[in-house]
Enzyme design. Structure first.
Site, short mmCIF file in Angstrom:
data_model
loop_
_atom_site.label_atom_id
_atom_site.label_comp_id
_atom_site.label_asym_id
_atom_site.label_seq_id
_atom_site.Cartn_x
_atom_site.Cartn_y
_atom_site.Cartn_z
N HIS A 16 2.67 3.14 -2.14
CA HIS A 16 3.63 3.22 -1.03
C HIS A 16 4.76 4.15 -1.43
CE1 HIS A 16 6.61 -0.20 -2.36
NE2 HIS A 16 6.17 0.47 -3.39
N CYS A 25 11.72 4.98 -6.14
CA CYS A 25 10.70 4.47 -5.21
C CYS A 25 10.63 5.25 -3.90
CB CYS A 25 10.91 2.99 -4.94
SG CYS A 25 10.62 1.97 -6.39
N HIS A 29 4.13 6.06 -5.10
CA HIS A 29 3.77 5.39 -6.35
C HIS A 29 2.95 4.16 -6.00
CE1 HIS A 29 7.33 3.27 -4.94
NE2 HIS A 29 6.97 2.25 -5.71
N HIS A 31 1.38 -0.01 -7.16
CA HIS A 31 1.58 -1.27 -7.88
C HIS A 31 0.27 -2.04 -7.97
CE1 HIS A 31 5.94 -0.96 -7.73
NE2 HIS A 31 5.83 -0.61 -6.45
N HIS A 75 -6.29 -0.31 -2.69
CA HIS A 75 -6.47 1.13 -2.86
C HIS A 75 -6.11 1.92 -1.61
CE1 HIS A 75 -8.36 -0.17 -6.55
NE2 HIS A 75 -8.15 1.06 -6.98
N GLU A 136 5.18 -7.60 -7.38
CA GLU A 136 5.03 -6.15 -7.41
C GLU A 136 4.91 -5.63 -8.84
OE1 GLU A 136 7.32 -3.61 -4.50
OE2 GLU A 136 8.34 -3.07 -6.36
#
Length: 149
Positions: A16, A25, A29, A31, A75, A136
């Site tokens: 996201h 952020c 990137h 998680h 994904h 996260e």
């Protein structure tokens, strides 16, 4: 009979970006999310019922969460559809990347609210969603509790 809470945990990988954010952020990137889903209900007391003694079969809960959350978000890259990230999303989609466009900033806080709505809609009437925990990172998570909402 007593109400019982049961929890099932799930993992999925999602990317996201946070448009307008003032830190790292803002960049795309990903998680390794961990989602804990807790439901509450009364165990089935009919000893002739195939699910006797269960609040809900863990397999039934798994099916709901996999279909609504894990299989959708795993994904994928999530963007707020109301930001300039839409251009990046369109380009990724052209290249056959799995992109999800949402109507919120894709923070853990907002994602857990979205997930709660999706899961609640699929639960049997006798079972209530108690809480969700969306982790996260190893040290950062958001929690949603029905009692707070």
């Amino acid at each position: 009979m007593s109400k019982i809470r049961i929890t099932k945990q799930f993992t999925f990988e999602t990317g996201h970006a946070l448009y307008g954010y003032d830190g790292k952020c803002k960049n795309v990137h990903g998680h390794s999310y961990k989602l804990s889903v807790t439901v509450i209900g009364i165990p089935i007391t009919d000893n002739n019922h195939v699910k006797y003694g269960m609040v809900i079969d863990f397999g039934d809960l798994k099916k709901i969460v996999k279909e609504e959350i894990v299989d959708v978000f795993d994904h994928a890259t999530v963007f707020n559809q109301n930001t300039p990230h839409i251009e990046l999303a369109k380009e990724l989609q052209k290249r056959e990347h799995h992109v999800i466009l949402v109507d919120y900033q894709p923070t853990s806080e907002n994602m857990v609210i979205d997930f709660a709505k999706k899961i609640k809609n699929r639960l049997p009437d006798s079972i209530k969603l108690h809480s969700l925990k969306l982790q996260e990172t190893e040290s950062s998570f958001a929690e949603w509790y029905q009692s707070d909402n």
